[in-house]
Design an enzyme around this catalytic site. Structure first.
Site, PDB file in Angstrom:
ATOM      1  N   ASP A  10      40.102  42.638  35.531  1.00  0.00           N
ATOM      2  CA  ASP A  10      40.519  43.069  34.258  1.00  0.00           C
ATOM      3  C   ASP A  10      40.836  44.486  34.316  1.00  0.00           C
ATOM      4  O   ASP A  10      40.643  45.047  35.728  1.00  0.00           O
ATOM      5  CB  ASP A  10      39.445  42.990  33.008  1.00  0.00           C
ATOM      6  CG  ASP A  10      40.006  43.390  31.732  1.00  0.00           C
ATOM      7  OD1 ASP A  10      41.221  43.335  31.467  1.00  0.00           O
ATOM      8  OD2 ASP A  10      39.422  44.237  31.278  1.00  0.00           O
ATOM      9  N   SER A  11      41.551  44.961  33.569  1.00  0.00           N
ATOM     10  CA  SER A  11      41.744  46.789  33.614  1.00  0.00           C
ATOM     11  C   SER A  11      40.517  47.363  33.583  1.00  0.00           C
ATOM     12  O   SER A  11      40.537  48.521  33.948  1.00  0.00           O
ATOM     13  CB  SER A  11      42.836  47.073  32.565  1.00  0.00           C
ATOM     14  OG  SER A  11      42.357  46.669  31.261  1.00  0.00           O
TER      15      SER A  11
HETATM   16  N1  DGL Z   1      41.414  43.500  28.471  1.00  0.00           N
HETATM   17  C1  DGL Z   1      42.800  43.619  28.656  1.00  0.00           C
HETATM   18  C2  DGL Z   1      43.461  42.354  27.903  1.00  0.00           C
HETATM   19  O1  DGL Z   1      42.794  41.376  27.734  1.00  0.00           O
HETATM   20  C3  DGL Z   1      43.480  44.588  28.782  1.00  0.00           C
HETATM   21  C4  DGL Z   1      43.365  45.779  28.027  1.00  0.00           C
HETATM   22  C5  DGL Z   1      44.335  47.077  28.461  1.00  0.00           C
HETATM   23  O2  DGL Z   1      43.852  47.610  29.566  1.00  0.00           O
HETATM   24  O3  DGL Z   1      45.001  47.433  27.537  1.00  0.00           O
HETATM   25  O4  DGL Z   1      44.552  42.262  27.494  1.00  0.00           O
END
Ligand code: DGL
Length: 280
Positions: A10-11
């Site tokens: 994930d980010s």
């Molecule tokens: N947790 C991520 C998602 O599900 C990304 C959040 C982000 O980095 O903007 O989209």
């Protein structure tokens, strides 16, 4: 094969909400987790940029010889799942959107489904399309109403799970969906379950929240069995987890542990310089 780890990315902290579900559904699996904290957030970036990040993240996990990749990020799942599959070269890839859309259509009673996510996820229309498809399959007419909630990501990263600022922002973001009388709300960003209590309070008890990670974890368990690569197929020592981040691990570990209610291995930093290397 069964003793190889599962790769999850994930980010940032959001994918931990998926790991939490994996600890329950597939407790014998070793996990390599990557949080791309240096490049967070993904959800406000262009599709081209997110697709490049997705490729590089998948390459990092493949270098750990993973047996499956879980895209624990709705933004990547909505815009770049095909890129991850290309890098994975036949290693199964599981995204967040399909399993979640299926559950939402099953759960809704009035056919009015809300979706909250990052700007990129909402703009992609990926959930609307998946729900329309699923509604046809289940012969259950459904209407979707979506709202981008970008500020939820930094609030979750900050660990502001019950801060008054979070309450005010949730009120502002969710007002439109409340008016639409939805009975089901998809948390279409893996960061959002960190704020589930505030979101539930704002929407009221009549609205069922759907957590994309929980749905994906069930699919993971099923896929591991179908592909005969489940970790419990082997004589098992305790699973071994690896935690990687692309910026200094500062708060990541503490927030992750608080959220998981589970100790985490020490986070190690990796740096992208044409390929991934350990930080010097
Ligand atoms: N947790 C991520 C998602 O599900 C990304 C959040 C982000 O980095 O903007 O989209």
């Amino acid at each position: 094969m069964p003793d190889r780890p599962i790769g999850v990315f994930d980010s940032g902290i959001g994918g931990m909400t998926v790991v939490k579900e994996l600890f329950t559904t597939v407790p014998n699996e070793s996990i390599v987790y990557f949080g791309d904290t240096a490049r967070l957030p993904y959800g406000t970036k262009s599709v081209e940029t997110v697709r490049r990040y997705a490729r590089e993240d998948a390459e990092l996990l493949m270098s750990y010889d993973v047996k499956m990749i879980i895209v624990a990020c709705n933004t990547v799942s909505a815009t770049a799942l095909d890129e991850v599959e290309r890098i994975a070269k036949g290693v199964p890839v599981i995204g967040m959107i399909g399993p979640c859309a299926k559950e939402a259509v099953q759960v809704t009673k009035n056919g009015r489904i809300g979706i909250i996510g990052t700007e990129a996820t909402i703009a992609s229309g990926a959930y609307d399309a998946a729900i329309a498809e699923e509604a046809r399959r289940q012969s259950k007419p459904c209407e979707t109403f979506s709202k981008a909630c970008p500020l939820f990501v930094p609030l979750a990263e900050e660990g502001w799970t019950s801060h008054v600022a979070t309450e005010v922002i949730a009120e502002e973001y969710l007002r439109d969906l409340n008016v639409k009388e939805i009975d089901t709300l998809i948390l279409g960003c893996t960061h959002y379950p960190v704020l589930a209590d505030v979101i539930q309070r704002t929407m009221g008890a009549r609205v069922t929240l759907i957590n994309s990670g929980a749905m994906a974890a069930m699919l993971v368990a099923e896929m591991l069995r179908l592909e005969y690569i489940a970790g419990d197929d082997i004589q098992h020592t305790a699973p071994h987890h690896t935690l990687l981040v692309s910026d200094i691990p500062r708060k990541f570990q503490a927030i992750g542990e608080r959220f998981l209610g589970h100790p985490l291995p020490e986070a190690r930093q990796v740096v992208w310089e044409e390929s991934w290397t350990a930080a010097r």
